[in-house]
Scaffold this motif. Sequence first.
Motif, mmCIF file in Angstrom:
data_model
loop_
_atom_site.group_PDB
_atom_site.id
_atom_site.type_symbol
_atom_site.label_atom_id
_atom_site.label_comp_id
_atom_site.label_asym_id
_atom_site.label_seq_id
_atom_site.Cartn_x
_atom_site.Cartn_y
_atom_site.Cartn_z
ATOM 1 N N ALA A 68 33.492 36.157 50.098
ATOM 2 C CA ALA A 68 33.332 37.435 49.383
ATOM 3 C C ALA A 68 34.635 38.235 49.407
ATOM 4 N N ALA A 69 35.355 38.172 50.529
ATOM 5 C CA ALA A 69 36.640 38.885 50.617
ATOM 6 C C ALA A 69 37.641 38.271 49.645
ATOM 7 N N ILE A 70 37.627 36.946 49.544
ATOM 8 C CA ILE A 70 38.566 36.278 48.622
ATOM 9 C C ILE A 70 38.262 36.695 47.180
ATOM 10 N N CYS A 71 36.972 36.734 46.825
ATOM 11 C CA CYS A 71 36.609 37.117 45.448
ATOM 12 C C CYS A 71 37.000 38.568 45.175
ATOM 13 N N THR A 72 36.799 39.435 46.152
ATOM 14 C CA THR A 72 37.184 40.848 45.989
ATOM 15 C C THR A 72 38.696 40.945 45.798
ATOM 16 N N TYR A 73 39.433 40.201 46.628
ATOM 17 C CA TYR A 73 40.900 40.192 46.568
ATOM 18 C C TYR A 73 41.377 39.729 45.187
ATOM 19 N N LEU A 74 40.824 38.601 44.738
ATOM 20 C CA LEU A 74 41.273 38.040 43.456
ATOM 21 C C LEU A 74 40.973 38.993 42.297
ATOM 22 N N ALA A 75 39.783 39.587 42.340
ATOM 23 C CA ALA A 75 39.413 40.497 41.247
ATOM 24 C C ALA A 75 40.387 41.675 41.176
ATOM 25 N N ASP A 76 40.827 42.171 42.337
ATOM 26 C CA ASP A 76 41.767 43.307 42.347
ATOM 27 C C ASP A 76 43.194 42.872 42.022
ATOM 28 N N GLU A 77 43.570 41.661 42.455
ATOM 29 C CA GLU A 77 44.936 41.165 42.203
ATOM 30 C C GLU A 77 45.172 40.841 40.730
ATOM 31 N N PHE A 78 44.103 40.467 40.044
ATOM 32 C CA PHE A 78 44.233 40.058 38.636
ATOM 33 C C PHE A 78 43.317 40.936 37.772
ATOM 34 N N PRO A 79 43.637 42.236 37.679
ATOM 35 C CA PRO A 79 42.724 43.163 37.004
ATOM 36 C C PRO A 79 42.563 42.901 35.515
ATOM 37 N N ASN A 80 43.521 42.175 34.918
ATOM 38 C CA ASN A 80 43.388 41.912 33.478
ATOM 39 C C ASN A 80 42.136 41.119 33.149
ATOM 40 N N ALA A 81 41.648 40.358 34.143
ATOM 41 C CA ALA A 81 40.434 39.557 33.910
ATOM 42 C C ALA A 81 39.180 40.434 33.901
ATOM 43 N N LYS A 82 39.319 41.680 34.323
ATOM 44 C CA LYS A 82 38.215 42.658 34.316
ATOM 45 C C LYS A 82 37.004 42.176 35.139
ATOM 46 N N LEU A 83 37.287 41.503 36.233
ATOM 47 C CA LEU A 83 36.202 41.061 37.115
ATOM 48 C C LEU A 83 36.032 42.021 38.280
ATOM 49 N N ASN A 84 36.844 43.088 38.312
ATOM 50 C CA ASN A 84 36.691 44.096 39.369
ATOM 51 C C ASN A 84 36.192 45.395 38.741
ATOM 52 N N VAL A 85 35.939 46.371 39.611
ATOM 53 C CA VAL A 85 35.715 47.743 39.155
ATOM 54 C C VAL A 85 36.784 48.547 39.883
ATOM 55 N N PRO A 86 37.721 49.157 39.146
ATOM 56 C CA PRO A 86 38.875 49.762 39.809
ATOM 57 C C PRO A 86 38.526 51.007 40.628
ATOM 58 N N VAL A 87 39.381 51.304 41.600
ATOM 59 C CA VAL A 87 39.254 52.535 42.377
ATOM 60 C C VAL A 87 39.246 53.712 41.399
ATOM 61 N N GLY A 88 38.334 54.658 41.611
ATOM 62 C CA GLY A 88 38.242 55.827 40.730
ATOM 63 C C GLY A 88 37.080 55.724 39.767
ATOM 64 N N ASP A 89 36.609 54.504 39.524
ATOM 65 C CA ASP A 89 35.444 54.307 38.651
ATOM 66 C C ASP A 89 34.193 54.419 39.522
ATOM 67 N N PRO A 90 33.256 55.306 39.171
ATOM 68 C CA PRO A 90 32.082 55.496 40.044
ATOM 69 C C PRO A 90 31.252 54.223 40.236
ATOM 70 N N ARG A 91 31.404 53.264 39.327
ATOM 71 C CA ARG A 91 30.640 52.015 39.506
ATOM 72 C C ARG A 91 31.225 51.146 40.610
ATOM 73 N N ARG A 92 32.402 51.564 41.163
ATOM 74 C CA ARG A 92 32.976 50.779 42.268
ATOM 75 C C ARG A 92 32.060 50.835 43.501
ATOM 76 N N GLY A 93 31.313 51.908 43.652
ATOM 77 C CA GLY A 93 30.376 52.006 44.785
ATOM 78 C C GLY A 93 29.356 50.875 44.754
#
Length: 205
Positions: A68-93
């Motif tokens: 799970a940590a690896i998936c979180t890391y990858l999603a943040d490292e490669f934000p163009n893929a839009k697999l993360n929810v960025p800091v500041g977006d309320p859906r990040r919770g």
Amino acid sequence: MAKLTLYHAAPSRSSIVRWMLEELGEPYDIHLLSLTKGEHRAAGYMAINPMGKVPALKHGDVIVTEAAAICTYLADEFPNAKLNVPVGDPRRGPYLKWLFFAPGCIEPAIIDRAAPRKEEPRRGMLGYGDFDTVMDVTAKAVEPGPYLLGEHFTAADVVVGSTLRWGMMFKVVPERPEFVAYVGRLAQRPAMQRVIALDEDLAAG
Ligand SMILES: N[C@@H](CCC(=O)N[C@@H](CS)C(=O)NCC(=O)O)C(=O)O
């Protein structure tokens, strides 16, 4: 660009990360380990993951373990893929809640159900509470669909979806209609289909 290497065994929990990498669409190498031959306990690999477990990811000089940590890391490292929810977006919770809920609650509930203890601990002692509540809460979250965060497929679906799929394959997670429909939607994703085929080839040797 820094090279991505997945330390992988098929089938295993490292397929979660392989699916994430396929969703990202970034090039990666596979370093295959045979669990049956004990290659995950050899000194070279223990230096990468002292837990002696797969998966591990090497990204340049960075090593990350825990699926799970690896998936979180990858999603943040490669934000163009839009697999993360960025800091500041309320859906990040809720996004982070589901990324932690899978290894923190769903997986331990499944393992305890598959290998029950001699004496059932008090509900309050178990971080996940009890199996039925975990299943109810998860079913309610995936029911509206198509994904945990509605139309937005994220790393949280990779982690929660993999855990549910694996639990259903082992007949521990009940085949509730909410789970069958959610896992069915995930199985239609080309990236998951590629990983299933690639890992079947690896497992066949
Ligand atoms: N908490 C770890 C669990 C990893 C894990 O248990 N991997 C298994 C394969 S599914 C493993 O490496 N087993 C070999 C062993 O423990 O000897 C994660 O989520 O990455």
